[in-house]
Design a protein around this motif. Structure first.
Motif, short mmCIF file in Angstrom:
data_model
loop_
_atom_site.label_atom_id
_atom_site.label_comp_id
_atom_site.label_asym_id
_atom_site.label_seq_id
_atom_site.Cartn_x
_atom_site.Cartn_y
_atom_site.Cartn_z
N SER A 101 1.85 6.53 -6.85
CA SER A 101 0.83 7.51 -7.23
C SER A 101 1.37 8.93 -7.07
O SER A 101 1.19 9.78 -7.97
CB SER A 101 -0.41 7.31 -6.37
OG SER A 101 -1.39 8.29 -6.68
N ALA A 102 2.04 9.19 -5.94
CA ALA A 102 2.64 10.52 -5.74
C ALA A 102 3.71 10.80 -6.78
O ALA A 102 3.83 11.93 -7.28
CB ALA A 102 3.22 10.61 -4.34
N GLN A 142 0.83 -1.20 0.00
CA GLN A 142 0.00 0.00 0.00
C GLN A 142 0.87 1.26 0.00
O GLN A 142 0.59 2.22 -0.73
CB GLN A 142 -0.93 -0.01 1.21
CG GLN A 142 -1.90 1.17 1.26
CD GLN A 142 -2.83 1.11 2.45
OE1 GLN A 142 -2.73 0.21 3.27
NE2 GLN A 142 -3.75 2.06 2.54
N ILE A 143 1.91 1.25 0.81
CA ILE A 143 2.83 2.40 0.85
C ILE A 143 3.48 2.59 -0.52
O ILE A 143 3.62 3.73 -1.01
CB ILE A 143 3.88 2.21 1.95
CG1 ILE A 143 3.22 2.27 3.33
CG2 ILE A 143 4.98 3.26 1.84
CD1 ILE A 143 4.16 1.93 4.47
N GLU A 162 9.98 11.70 -4.30
CA GLU A 162 9.04 10.60 -4.44
C GLU A 162 9.73 9.35 -4.96
O GLU A 162 9.37 8.23 -4.59
CB GLU A 162 7.88 11.00 -5.37
CG GLU A 162 7.04 12.16 -4.87
CD GLU A 162 6.36 11.86 -3.54
OE1 GLU A 162 6.22 10.69 -3.19
OE2 GLU A 162 5.97 12.82 -2.84
N ASP A 186 2.01 11.66 -9.99
CA ASP A 186 1.51 13.04 -9.93
C ASP A 186 2.64 14.04 -10.15
O ASP A 186 2.47 15.04 -10.88
CB ASP A 186 0.85 13.30 -8.57
CG ASP A 186 -0.46 12.52 -8.41
OD1 ASP A 186 -1.00 12.07 -9.43
OD2 ASP A 186 -0.90 12.34 -7.26
N GLN A 229 2.27 1.66 -3.41
CA GLN A 229 1.25 2.16 -4.32
C GLN A 229 1.04 3.66 -4.14
O GLN A 229 0.95 4.42 -5.12
CB GLN A 229 -0.06 1.41 -4.09
CG GLN A 229 -1.18 1.81 -5.05
CD GLN A 229 -2.47 1.02 -4.80
OE1 GLN A 229 -2.52 0.20 -3.90
NE2 GLN A 229 -3.49 1.28 -5.60
N GLN A 230 0.99 4.10 -2.90
CA GLN A 230 0.84 5.53 -2.64
C GLN A 230 2.05 6.31 -3.14
O GLN A 230 1.92 7.40 -3.71
CB GLN A 230 0.64 5.76 -1.14
CG GLN A 230 -0.67 5.21 -0.60
CD GLN A 230 -0.77 5.32 0.91
OE1 GLN A 230 0.21 5.67 1.57
NE2 GLN A 230 -1.93 5.03 1.46
#
Length: 526
Positions: free
Chosen positions: A140-141, A133-134, A360, A144, A136-137
């Motif tokens: 995603s960041a 999950q981390i 990131e 972005d 994936q986040q």
């Protein structure tokens, strides 16, 4: 203590071979010559009996020496405990706590790389889910941030184009402004200047025409003045003539003057009056001409005034053009500065997005490393054999599907084709033991088969036996476990074949072991 069998090691005890005893030469015995039968004496003499006993003792001594020099096989015996070779055993342990699922059984054969057990850890699974999950986040960041960079780069490219256009315009307007300052006017200003020059030419022409008219007026005024002089002269003559006529009338009435003379005077009066009228008429005409010329002069003055006003307007237009050029230059400069400011702002945003990508990316790398670490730990839960061998741990079924702790040993896998054993022998026998000597090993079982072995290593340290009185030398032997029946931990005896010794050397060695005769007789064992 294991060692490389190909590397010779030096025994800590000095092995001194026994001195060879030089056997005294036996004098050759002369061949017995046949003696004639003789009748033995009834009683031998005493000297003959002594000689016979001496000869018997000599024969016994020579025989004992010969027997003592007979070589016999010798061996050294020691108790030993079987171990496994360090590079041929694998202790399977768990790296995390969990529930174990065994894939092998006791005494099972495994090959290097075989899965022997799997451990399920709910904690590891939870950590992996959180790490995914981390990650994936973080991805995603990162996406972005990359999107921001792409959009910012597109905007920056457009802004750069706008800056280039604005700079081109500003440079153009600046060049035009500098050209105006330096006197190299624009076409519009040059056209206005040409129009001014044309108007000034018209004004100059009008002024020249006005000067001509003024000259004509001056000429006419001279003519009027001349006419006035003539008219004055005629008027004076007329007045004189009229005075004469009045006097002539009086004389005529008196009859003193002839009528003809009177008529002649009247005629002269009429002529003078006519001349005076003619002069006045000419003067009037001349004055009218002057009025016309003056009107033309006023017209020329009005024309010149209009043209001068037009020139002033043209100059104002020129100044307006210059002001407009300056204003446009300032506008273009401001526009360029605004575009440059926008470019710097966009560049700052892009740089911030790039830094964010770096941060990131580091976060993604960190999350990936953590996930990889956890998955590696998850792979560590799949326990594989590092060697080819046999599972020697008993009662594995009691461990299967049971909870285990981190670092708990599940089983031991050993390559049973060859085993080692730690053997303790008496220090007094140490000088007889050398590396690679053959060994016979048997476990503590009267029906145990014999196993061939050889001395692999000799320890440099001397330790006491359990009683604390006898110094013992520790050996390591390599056993050929041909039937793979031996197991680590079994105990037995090792018979080390040390070669042949002569009987007297064997007796000497055993006596020295029993009574430590070297303590009392220096060099006894030599």
């Amino acid at each position: 203590m294991s060692s490389n069998p190909n590397q010779p090691q030096k025994s800590p005890l000095k092995v001194v071979p026994p001195k060879s005893l030089v056997q005294p030469p036996i004098p050759p015995t002369a061949p017995a010559s046949p003696t004639p039968e003789a009748v033995p004496p009834a009683k031998p003499p005493a000297a003959s009996r002594f000689y016979g006993k001496g000869l018997m003792l000599l024969f016994l001594l020579v025989g004992g020496v010969a027997i003592a020099r007979i070589p016999i096989s010798n061996h050294v015996t020691g108790a030993g405990k079987i171990t496994s070779r360090s590079y041929e055993r694998h202790h399977v342990t768990t790296s995390v706590a969990g529930t174990v699922n065994l894939k092998v059984k006791s005494n099972g054969e495994v090959t290097e790389g075989d899965i022997v057990a799997e451990v399920y850890s709910a904690e590891i699974e939870k950590q992996i889910a959180e790490a995914e999950q981390i990650l994936q986040q973080a991805n995603s960041a990162l996406d972005d941030a990359k999107s921001r960079v792409n959009m910012g780069q597109m905007q920056l490219n457009k802004v750069k184009q706008d800056v280039a256009i604005a700079r081109s315009r500003a440079e153009k307007e600046q060049a035009e402004f500098e050209a105006i300052i330096s006197g190299n006017n624009s076409p519009q200003i040059r056209q206005l200047e040409e129009e001014i020059n044309s108007i000034e030419s018209e004004i100059a022409g009008a002024k020249n025409n006005q000067i001509g008219i003024e000259k004509q007026i001056a000429g006419i005024q001279h003519e009027i003045a001349a006419l006035g002089i003539d008219s004055t002269s005629y008027q004076e003559n007329l007045e004189i003539l009229q005075s004469e006529i009045e006097r002539y009338q009086e004389i005529l009435m008196e009859g003193a003057l002839a009528q003809n003379e009177f008529n002649k005077s009247q005629k002269e009066e009429n002529i003078l009056k006519a001349q005076i009228n003619q002069q006045m008429s000419q003067m009037k005409v001349k004055r009218e001409q002057i009025g016309q010329y003056e009107s033309e002069i006023r017209q020329r003055e009005n024309f010149i005034e209009q043209k001068q006003g037009l020139i002033a307007a043209k100059y104002e237009q020129i100044q307006e053009v210059k002001n407009k050029v300056k204003e446009v230059r300032d506008e273009r400069a401001n526009e360029l500065e605004q575009q440059l400011a926008l470019q710097r702002s966009v560049e700052t945003e892009v740089e911030a997005a790039v830094i964010q990508i770096k941060n990131e990316s580091e976060g993604v790398a960190k999350a990936e490393a953590e996930l990889t670490r956890l998955r590696d730990r998850q792979q560590d839960l799949i326990l594989k054999s590092k060697i080819t061998g046999t599972v020697v741990t008993a009662d594995l079924d009691l461990v299967d599907q049971a909870p285990v702790q981190m670092g708990q040993e599940l089983m031991e896998i050993v390559n049973l084709s060859q085993l080692t054993a730690t053997v303790e022998v008496s220090q007094e026998d140490g000088n007889l033991v050398q590396r690679d000597q053959p060994v016979i090993f048997k476990v503590r079982d009267p029906y145990s088969p014999s196993y061939r072995a050889k001395v692999q290593d000799i320890s440099r340290k001397i330790a006491l036996d359990p009683s604390g009185t006898n110094p013992m030398l520790t050996l390591t032997i390599l056993i050929d476990n041909h039937d793979q029946s031996l197991r680590p931990g079994s105990e037995g005896f090792a018979h080390i074949e040390t070669g042949q010794m002569r009987i007297y050397q064997k007796a000497q060695h055993e006596l020295n072991k029993l009574f430590n005769l070297d303590k009392y007789f220096v060099g006894f064992s030599k």
